[in-house]
Design a protein around this motif. Sequence first.
Motif, PDB file in Angstrom:
ATOM      1  N   PRO A   1      10.099 113.192 100.737  1.00  0.00           N
ATOM      2  CA  PRO A   1      10.405 114.560 100.307  1.00  0.00           C
ATOM      3  C   PRO A   1       9.496 115.547 101.024  1.00  0.00           C
ATOM      4  O   PRO A   1       8.310 115.290 101.171  1.00  0.00           O
ATOM      5  CB  PRO A   1      10.106 114.545  98.794  1.00  0.00           C
ATOM      6  CG  PRO A   1       9.323 113.308  98.549  1.00  0.00           C
ATOM      7  CD  PRO A   1       9.601 112.348  99.649  1.00  0.00           C
ATOM      8  N   PRO A   2      10.052 116.629 101.541  1.00  0.00           N
ATOM      9  CA  PRO A   2       9.232 117.607 102.257  1.00  0.00           C
ATOM     10  C   PRO A   2       8.135 118.125 101.346  1.00  0.00           C
ATOM     11  O   PRO A   2       8.413 118.546 100.231  1.00  0.00           O
ATOM     12  CB  PRO A   2      10.204 118.726 102.622  1.00  0.00           C
ATOM     13  CG  PRO A   2      11.555 118.154 102.437  1.00  0.00           C
ATOM     14  CD  PRO A   2      11.444 117.041 101.443  1.00  0.00           C
ATOM     15  N   SER A   3       6.918 118.057 101.804  1.00  0.00           N
ATOM     16  CA  SER A   3       5.806 118.437 100.926  1.00  0.00           C
ATOM     17  C   SER A   3       5.202 119.736 101.395  1.00  0.00           C
ATOM     18  O   SER A   3       4.991 119.941 102.590  1.00  0.00           O
ATOM     19  CB  SER A   3       4.745 117.343 100.923  1.00  0.00           C
ATOM     20  OG  SER A   3       4.359 117.084 102.259  1.00  0.00           O
ATOM     21  N   GLY A   4       4.939 120.590 100.450  1.00  0.00           N
ATOM     22  CA  GLY A   4       4.321 121.868 100.820  1.00  0.00           C
ATOM     23  C   GLY A   4       2.858 121.894 100.500  1.00  0.00           C
ATOM     24  O   GLY A   4       2.067 122.566 101.139  1.00  0.00           O
TER      25      GLY A   4
END
Lengths: 210, 285
Positions: B5-8
């Motif tokens: 999952p794209p992590s910020g």
Amino acid sequence: HHFSPDIRKVVQILEQNAREILTVLQSVHQPSGFKEIPSKCARARELFCTVRTQLADLKTKFPVEQYYRFHEHWRFVLQRLAFLSAFVVYLESETLVTREEVAQILGIEVVREKGFHLDVEDYLAGVLIMASELSRLAVNSVTAGDYSRPLRISNFINELDSGFRLLNLKNDPLRKRYDGLKYDVKKIEEVVYDLSIRGLAKEPESGVDK
Amino acid sequence: QPFLPPSGEGCPRKNADAVQDRDASANPSSPIIAVFKVFQQELDTKHDKYERLVKISRDVTIESKRTIFLLHRVTSVPNAEDILNEADVKLDAVRQKIGLIAEELRGEDIYQFHRAFTAGIQEYVEAVSFLHYIRHRSLISLEEINARLVFMRTEKVDPKGSDEALPLGAQVLTFHVTPSDYLLGVADLTGELMRMCISSVGNGDIDTPFQLSQFLRQIHDGFSYIGNTGPYEVSKKLHTLRQSLGKVEDACYALRVRGSEIPKHMLADVFSSRTTLLDPEEGVV
């Protein structure tokens, strides 16, 4: 004379056509879909034939010099069709479709004086819709095991972003849509970051000088 | 679901690096940048024209409104002719402004810019139809309005050497008020006529209210016939029109029933108090 009812009938058909094309292209987001990209693009191009016929019919439903009087009727679907054209061309060649190419795919003009045309703002809206689609594609590419596509998408979207920054937009729907581009940019950056820190990302062939 | 999952959060490579990389990939001579420069010009040109039209339209609105205020004074001066002549002069100036609009629209699709100047044109229709009513006690037609929006322009030398039939140096420019703008202007006119009715009573003129009532009723009936089939704005104005007509009809009623009993200088007060107390929905035809 009331032109709107006839216009609406054709627009409804166009919206149906657009949904069919989208259904074909949406499947590229699935892991299995990636291998089938060329055939899906070919199928989409076939479906655009019907779109061309419908748009040719739409032209006949109102006086040619009153394009903007009725523009609101087809603005939404024309933007969708511009997006779908841009998406197909990107999947085929990873380049930005030109306005002229979109007009060719749809069988319409680019210049207003020549007839039913693609307004520059509708073209740009279509491009922005595609940007969102590409940010989603970047994410799903990783899922499907394709770790280089997100980097290419990232370069492409960043270039688009630089292009859009040149525009002096008014506070209109196009501007609001453009405001969404930064979220697409950010999302793709995060994908690229995730790949790079895990050592999964290789520089794309058409590399960027660091 | 994505595997990663794209992590910020916790992203040490912060925005500065990202922007740098972004700009590095934005080669100024890239075809995308080049084509967007063209879009920039195209959009700027369109927006500039729109703004010019907005400015001219504002002038048209202001001068038309001033003409309307001027025309209201005919009920309170002995010599109406001076006022009417002055109004003619003012409206000629407004027409010149509309000529500027016509120039901007030359070769364009007028509907692309219609919103820029529709308000001004409606105001002009209101003013010119008001003047026409005062003079002729009738409603000016759309054709009559458009007949006066024909402009002669001396043309510069045409480098393309066009083979138009027009004599060298002259060009005819026309502006067409749309039926929609005409209707909306006439709808606003009824409000002014209602005011005129009330003020004419205050000046001891007891004939005008009855003439106006009949005239307004005809306009109202015309709008009722259109009903909801016209543009949305017309339906909205129909409601206001009904109110105006109601006030005028009440004024006539009061004059008929009680006019002889009330001193003239108090007549206006009777109408203003009676009309403001009246529920807008009552007395509507």
